[in-house]
Design a protein around this motif. Structure first.
Motif, PDB file in Angstrom:
ATOM      1  N   LYS A   3      14.363  -1.541  -6.730  1.00 42.30           N
ATOM      2  CA  LYS A   3      13.516  -1.660  -7.920  1.00 42.30           C
ATOM      3  C   LYS A   3      12.550  -0.483  -8.041  1.00 42.30           C
ATOM      4  CE  LYS A   3      12.213  -5.835 -10.213  1.00 42.30           C
ATOM      5  NZ  LYS A   3      11.355  -6.995 -10.172  1.00 42.30           N
ATOM      6  N   ILE A   4      12.224   0.097  -6.874  1.00 41.95           N
ATOM      7  CA  ILE A   4      11.336   1.271  -6.841  1.00 41.95           C
ATOM      8  C   ILE A   4      11.903   2.368  -7.745  1.00 41.95           C
ATOM      9  CG2 ILE A   4      10.662   3.216  -5.355  1.00 41.95           C
ATOM     10  CD1 ILE A   4       9.035   1.165  -4.325  1.00 41.95           C
ATOM     11  N   LEU A   5      13.239   2.502  -7.704  1.00 50.06           N
ATOM     12  CA  LEU A   5      13.886   3.573  -8.476  1.00 50.06           C
ATOM     13  C   LEU A   5      13.627   3.411  -9.969  1.00 50.06           C
ATOM     14  CD1 LEU A   5      17.278   4.021  -6.613  1.00 50.06           C
ATOM     15  CD2 LEU A   5      15.196   5.376  -6.421  1.00 50.06           C
ATOM     16  N   ILE A  57       0.845  -1.205   0.000  1.00 48.01           N
ATOM     17  CA  ILE A  57       0.000   0.000   0.000  1.00 48.01           C
ATOM     18  C   ILE A  57       0.876   1.248   0.000  1.00 48.01           C
ATOM     19  CG2 ILE A  57      -1.631   1.352   1.409  1.00 48.01           C
ATOM     20  CD1 ILE A  57      -3.004  -0.908   0.070  1.00 48.01           C
ATOM     21  N   ILE A  58       1.893   1.245   0.855  1.00 45.03           N
ATOM     22  CA  ILE A  58       2.785   2.416   0.926  1.00 45.03           C
ATOM     23  C   ILE A  58       3.440   2.640  -0.443  1.00 45.03           C
ATOM     24  CG2 ILE A  58       4.864   3.380   1.995  1.00 45.03           C
ATOM     25  CD1 ILE A  58       4.130   1.862   4.521  1.00 45.03           C
ATOM     26  N   LYS A  59       3.925   1.564  -1.038  1.00 46.51           N
ATOM     27  CA  LYS A  59       4.588   1.686  -2.340  1.00 46.51           C
ATOM     28  C   LYS A  59       3.624   2.195  -3.393  1.00 46.51           C
ATOM     29  CE  LYS A  59       8.119  -1.908  -1.866  1.00 46.51           C
ATOM     30  NZ  LYS A  59       8.487  -3.273  -2.261  1.00 46.51           N
ATOM     31  N   VAL A  84       5.587  -2.954  -7.464  1.00 42.96           N
ATOM     32  CA  VAL A  84       4.909  -3.130  -6.178  1.00 42.96           C
ATOM     33  C   VAL A  84       4.695  -4.625  -5.884  1.00 42.96           C
ATOM     34  CG1 VAL A  84       2.743  -2.739  -4.933  1.00 42.96           C
ATOM     35  CG2 VAL A  84       3.810  -0.866  -6.207  1.00 42.96           C
ATOM     36  N   HIS A  85       4.286  -5.359  -6.929  1.00 43.02           N
ATOM     37  CA  HIS A  85       4.001  -6.782  -6.723  1.00 43.02           C
ATOM     38  C   HIS A  85       5.175  -7.688  -7.048  1.00 43.02           C
ATOM     39  CE1 HIS A  85      -0.203  -5.999  -5.812  1.00 43.02           C
ATOM     40  NE2 HIS A  85      -0.130  -5.062  -6.750  1.00 43.02           N
ATOM     41  N   ASN A  86       6.315  -7.034  -7.259  1.00 41.36           N
ATOM     42  CA  ASN A  86       7.556  -7.782  -7.501  1.00 41.36           C
ATOM     43  C   ASN A  86       7.447  -8.746  -8.686  1.00 41.36           C
ATOM     44  OD1 ASN A  86      10.148  -7.906  -6.872  1.00 41.36           O
ATOM     45  ND2 ASN A  86       9.912  -9.134  -5.000  1.00 41.36           N
ATOM     46  N   LEU A  87       6.856  -8.285  -9.766  1.00 39.54           N
ATOM     47  CA  LEU A  87       6.718  -9.105 -10.965  1.00 39.54           C
ATOM     48  C   LEU A  87       7.938  -8.871 -11.858  1.00 39.54           C
ATOM     49  CD1 LEU A  87       2.994  -8.211 -11.742  1.00 39.54           C
ATOM     50  CD2 LEU A  87       3.837 -10.288 -10.622  1.00 39.54           C
ATOM     51  N   PRO A  88       8.272  -9.838 -12.707  1.00 37.47           N
ATOM     52  CA  PRO A  88       9.427  -9.635 -13.594  1.00 37.47           C
ATOM     53  C   PRO A  88       9.125  -8.591 -14.666  1.00 37.47           C
ATOM     54  CG  PRO A  88       8.304 -11.689 -14.112  1.00 37.47           C
ATOM     55  CD  PRO A  88       7.643 -11.148 -12.888  1.00 37.47           C
ATOM     56  N   ILE A  89      10.142  -7.760 -14.990  1.00 33.48           N
ATOM     57  CA  ILE A  89       9.971  -6.762 -16.047  1.00 33.48           C
ATOM     58  C   ILE A  89      10.930  -7.120 -17.182  1.00 33.48           C
ATOM     59  CG2 ILE A  89      10.032  -4.313 -16.638  1.00 33.48           C
ATOM     60  CD1 ILE A  89       9.910  -3.741 -13.598  1.00 33.48           C
ATOM     61  N   PRO A  90      10.405  -7.465 -18.365  1.00 36.03           N
ATOM     62  CA  PRO A  90      11.301  -7.831 -19.461  1.00 36.03           C
ATOM     63  C   PRO A  90      12.152  -6.641 -19.898  1.00 36.03           C
ATOM     64  CG  PRO A  90       8.974  -8.170 -20.061  1.00 36.03           C
ATOM     65  CD  PRO A  90       8.993  -7.517 -18.736  1.00 36.03           C
ATOM     66  N   GLY A  91      13.423  -6.885 -20.141  1.00 39.70           N
ATOM     67  CA  GLY A  91      14.352  -5.832 -20.558  1.00 39.70           C
ATOM     68  C   GLY A  91      13.912  -5.172 -21.853  1.00 39.70           C
ATOM     69  N   LYS A  92      13.329  -6.011 -22.742  1.00 40.61           N
ATOM     70  CA  LYS A  92      12.901  -5.488 -24.042  1.00 40.61           C
ATOM     71  C   LYS A  92      11.825  -4.417 -23.860  1.00 40.61           C
ATOM     72  CE  LYS A  92      11.024  -6.901 -28.428  1.00 40.61           C
ATOM     73  NZ  LYS A  92      10.064  -7.806 -29.004  1.00 40.61           N
ATOM     74  N   MET A 144      11.488   7.152  -0.076  1.00 41.72           N
ATOM     75  CA  MET A 144      12.383   6.059   0.323  1.00 41.72           C
ATOM     76  C   MET A 144      12.601   6.070   1.837  1.00 41.72           C
ATOM     77  SD  MET A 144      13.119   4.383  -2.418  1.00 41.72           S
ATOM     78  CE  MET A 144      14.661   3.564  -2.726  1.00 41.72           C
ATOM     79  N   LEU A 145      12.644   7.260   2.400  1.00 36.42           N
ATOM     80  CA  LEU A 145      12.855   7.372   3.847  1.00 36.42           C
ATOM     81  C   LEU A 145      11.662   6.773   4.603  1.00 36.42           C
ATOM     82  CD1 LEU A 145      14.744   8.634   6.056  1.00 36.42           C
ATOM     83  CD2 LEU A 145      13.166  10.568   6.064  1.00 36.42           C
ATOM     84  N   ILE A 146      10.453   7.138   4.158  1.00 33.39           N
ATOM     85  CA  ILE A 146       9.238   6.616   4.806  1.00 33.39           C
ATOM     86  C   ILE A 146       9.191   5.087   4.677  1.00 33.39           C
ATOM     87  CG2 ILE A 146       6.706   6.526   4.617  1.00 33.39           C
ATOM     88  CD1 ILE A 146       6.859   9.538   3.932  1.00 33.39           C
ATOM     89  N   LEU A 147       9.550   4.621   3.484  1.00 30.24           N
ATOM     90  CA  LEU A 147       9.541   3.180   3.223  1.00 30.24           C
ATOM     91  C   LEU A 147      10.584   2.457   4.081  1.00 30.24           C
ATOM     92  CD1 LEU A 147       7.826   1.587   1.231  1.00 30.24           C
ATOM     93  CD2 LEU A 147       9.707   1.641  -0.375  1.00 30.24           C
ATOM     94  N   PHE A 148      11.746   3.105   4.203  1.00 29.07           N
ATOM     95  CA  PHE A 148      12.833   2.513   4.988  1.00 29.07           C
ATOM     96  C   PHE A 148      12.442   2.435   6.461  1.00 29.07           C
ATOM     97  CE2 PHE A 148      16.713   2.917   7.505  1.00 29.07           C
ATOM     98  CZ  PHE A 148      17.414   1.810   7.051  1.00 29.07           C
ATOM     99  N   LEU A 149      11.781   3.478   6.950  1.00 28.60           N
ATOM    100  CA  LEU A 149      11.369   3.504   8.350  1.00 28.60           C
ATOM    101  C   LEU A 149      10.353   2.395   8.639  1.00 28.60           C
ATOM    102  CD1 LEU A 149      11.051   7.336   9.053  1.00 28.60           C
ATOM    103  CD2 LEU A 149      12.833   5.758   9.817  1.00 28.60           C
ATOM    104  N   HIS A 150       9.652   1.958   7.591  1.00 27.05           N
ATOM    105  CA  HIS A 150       8.658   0.914   7.768  1.00 27.05           C
ATOM    106  C   HIS A 150       9.244  -0.486   7.618  1.00 27.05           C
ATOM    107  CE1 HIS A 150       4.458  -0.196   8.101  1.00 27.05           C
ATOM    108  NE2 HIS A 150       4.693  -1.135   7.215  1.00 27.05           N
ATOM    109  N   THR A 151      10.158  -0.626   6.664  1.00 26.85           N
ATOM    110  CA  THR A 151      10.645  -1.980   6.357  1.00 26.85           C
ATOM    111  C   THR A 151      12.082  -2.237   6.823  1.00 26.85           C
ATOM    112  OG1 THR A 151      11.437  -1.233   4.213  1.00 26.85           O
ATOM    113  CG2 THR A 151       9.212  -2.131   4.287  1.00 26.85           C
TER     114      THR A 151
END
Lengths: 254, 305
Positions: free
Chosen positions: A132-134, A48-50, A216-224, A119-126
């Motif tokens: 990958k967010i970047l 949700i945060i992401k 967010v759901h950590n799915l693979p992203i094809p390079g192409k 990223m700071l808020i996310l880091f404070l949580h996890t």
């Protein structure tokens, strides 16, 4: 060099724009809000945060690009500062490119700042960093560059209010045009299908830059896919800038 | 003497709103400016002065005709390499200080480093803006903007300086200083194109003038050729004699106390006026022959049109 000078001056001007800080404030509020929203959620709170975070960066970045981009050229003409500027030996194309790059620089810095807060808020949580967010944010930035070019194009021939409305319409169409692609698959081959295909090619598809779900759901992203999206962004932005230059080339400054 | 700037049959019409009707602003403007002269471009408000200048600088595009600057087509940015321009009511980025403003334009013109700093210092001094150099332009008065604007126009050491109503917002001292600067530019070998409706300024410093009225050049040439040396009338101020005594000799313009201002149109009547004053034991306070001025020519032309 002339382009750099104009770009840096545009950046200087943009920095003074209160809208910028107002929008940044709202991003910060939204990012914080995502933290509270997560508390109310059953299941994966980090997602949700992401999700809310990335959507906020994308939305407010778009507002920055439109609200500041549509005033870029108009303000120069309205305040007549363009008279002295273009009386110097510079091409109108150089002027436009300088303005574009100046705003892209502003948006880049704002995106970096928004990302840092996020990223700071996310880091404070996890207590972990998800790099990958970047990647998702990088493609949001590409989309913002394209939106800046859209706003700039409209600002070369109309008032900021109309230019903002046109840009917003462009943004909405850009995020809905993918449904045309779905429709093409369902329509039988023939004239209708060709017409839809042409329409889909002409209209922007901003969903090309949307990798939020995958990240967010950590799915693979094809390079192409990343490569194609990047090239699509560069070509479309260049096309819009070229169009803006064509409009601006023969414009009278009465 | 080469031609620095040449306009040949320049036409321009503005569209009126959405209607296709066009309003002609320039109707075949032609003139040239010679190297090293101060050229005055004269005309009432709305005559097309600023439109002409914008055409020269490529800020608007003429519908037809040709403009060359140093022999180069004005459509090319290169033609503006040696041109400096000060617009009417200068508008600048008001968030910059005077010094930053000049630095911005110096950068645009490719002047960097130590040379840039030296130039900024020199021109700030030339236009008398050293003390306000670190103030934001938003805090400048109109006269101050005019001054910093002139500095900006001279930064690239231009061979042709185009000034649109440069003395508009200035006080009398400022106007004198500006005139001196313009005359000095000529001494340095620069060509100055000066648009104005303040006739005295043009008369004082210009070598040649062109007069524009409703988009057409109605007269142009050397000031000496345009203005005749002929005495139009003589103004005589007389003390101690009532105005009625002179009614057959001239036109009494005004009386104040025992003073009379008399306008005498025929030269031979002046002696008779002097004799009459002596007979009445009055005195001549001043006697001033008035030759034709640019203003007279200008007013006559406007009336005739």
């Amino acid at each position: 060099m002339k382009i750099t000078t104009i770009a840096l001056n545009t950046f200087k001007e943009a920095k003074r724009d209160r809208v910028l800080y107002l929008l940044f404030f709202f991003v910060a509020v939204c990012l914080l809000f995502s933290r509270f929203l997560a508390l109310l959620t059953v299941g994966d709170r980090v997602k949700i945060i992401k999700d809310v975070g990335l959507a906020s960066i994308s939305l407010f970045g778009m507002l920055m690009a439109i609200l500041m981009g549509t005033g870029l050229v108009y303000k120069e003409i309205d305040k007549k500062t363009i008279f002295t500027l273009l009386s110097k030996p510079i091409h109108r194309a150089e002027f436009l490119l300088g303005k574009f790059l100046g705003l892209v620089l502003t948006i880049f810095i704002m995106t970096v700042l928004m990302t840092a807060v996020f990223m700071l808020i996310l880091f404070l949580h996890t207590f972990a960093v998800d790099w990958k967010i970047l990647l998702a944010i990088l493609y949001i930035f590409f989309e913002l560059c394209l939106m800046t070019a859209v706003a700039l194009l409209f600002s070369t021939f109309t008032t900021p209010i109309l230019a903002s409305l046109y840009s917003l319409a462009f943004y909405l169409i850009g995020h809905l045009s993918w449904s045309l692609e779905m429709l093409i698959k369902k329509v039988k081959s023939g004239a209708g299908r060709v017409a839809l295909r042409v329409l889909y090619t002409v209209l922007p598809d901003l969903e090309n830059f949307n990798f939020k779900t995958e990240v967010v759901h950590n799915l693979p992203i094809p390079g192409k896919l990343l490569g194609v999206s990047f090239i699509y962004g560069v070509v479309y932005t260049a096309f819009l800038l070229l169009l803006a230059m064509l409009v601006f080339r023969r414009r009278d400054f009465v | 003497m080469g031609k620095v700037l040449e306009l040949e049959n320049v036409h321009k019409a503005y569209k009126l709103g959405f209607i296709l009707k066009k309003k002609p602003v320039l109707k075949g403007v032609s003139f040239h400016v010679n190297e090293g002269e101060i050229f005055g471009y004269l005309g009432p408000n709305g005559a097309g002065k600023t439109t002409t200048i914008k055409c020269i600088l490529n800020l608007i595009f003429p519908d037809s005709g040709r403009i060359t600057i140093f022999g180069e087509d004005s459509l090319r940015p290169r033609a503006r390499q040696k041109v400096g321009f000060l617009p009417e009511n200068p508008y600048f980025y008001d968030y910059l200080t005077g010094r930053e403003f000049l630095a911005f334009y110096a950068d645009l013109l490719g002047i960097h480093g130590q040379l840039r700093e030296e130039k900024i210092k020199y021109f700030l001094k030339l236009v008398g803006m050293e003390r306000a150099a670190d103030l934001q332009l938003r805090k400048y008065s109109r006269g101050m903007l005019q001054r910093i604007g002139l500095a900006q126009a001279l930064l690239n050491d231009p061979a042709l300086v185009i000034l649109d109503e440069p003395m508009g917002g200035l006080d009398p001292i400022g106007r004198k200083e500006f005139r001196d600067i313009i005359v000095n530019l000529k001494k340095e070998g620069k060509t100055v194109f000066l648009s104005s409706h303040i006739l005295q300024d043009i008369e004082m410093i210009c070598d040649r003038v062109a007069i524009i009225l409703a988009g057409e050049i109605i007269n142009q040439g050397y000031l000496g050729d345009l203005i005749s040396e002929k005495v139009l009338f003589t103004e005589v101020i007389i003390g101690g004699v009532p105005a009625a005594e002179f009614s057959h000799l001239g036109e009494s313009v005004s009386t104040s106390g025992d003073r009379v201002l008399l306008k005498v149109f025929e030269e031979e009547k002046i002696d008779r006026v002097i004799n009459l004053v002596q007979q009445n034991k009055g005195k001549i306070i001043s006697l001033l022959p008035r030759t034709e001025t640019l203003e007279d020519i200008f007013v006559n032309m406007v009336k005739n049109q």
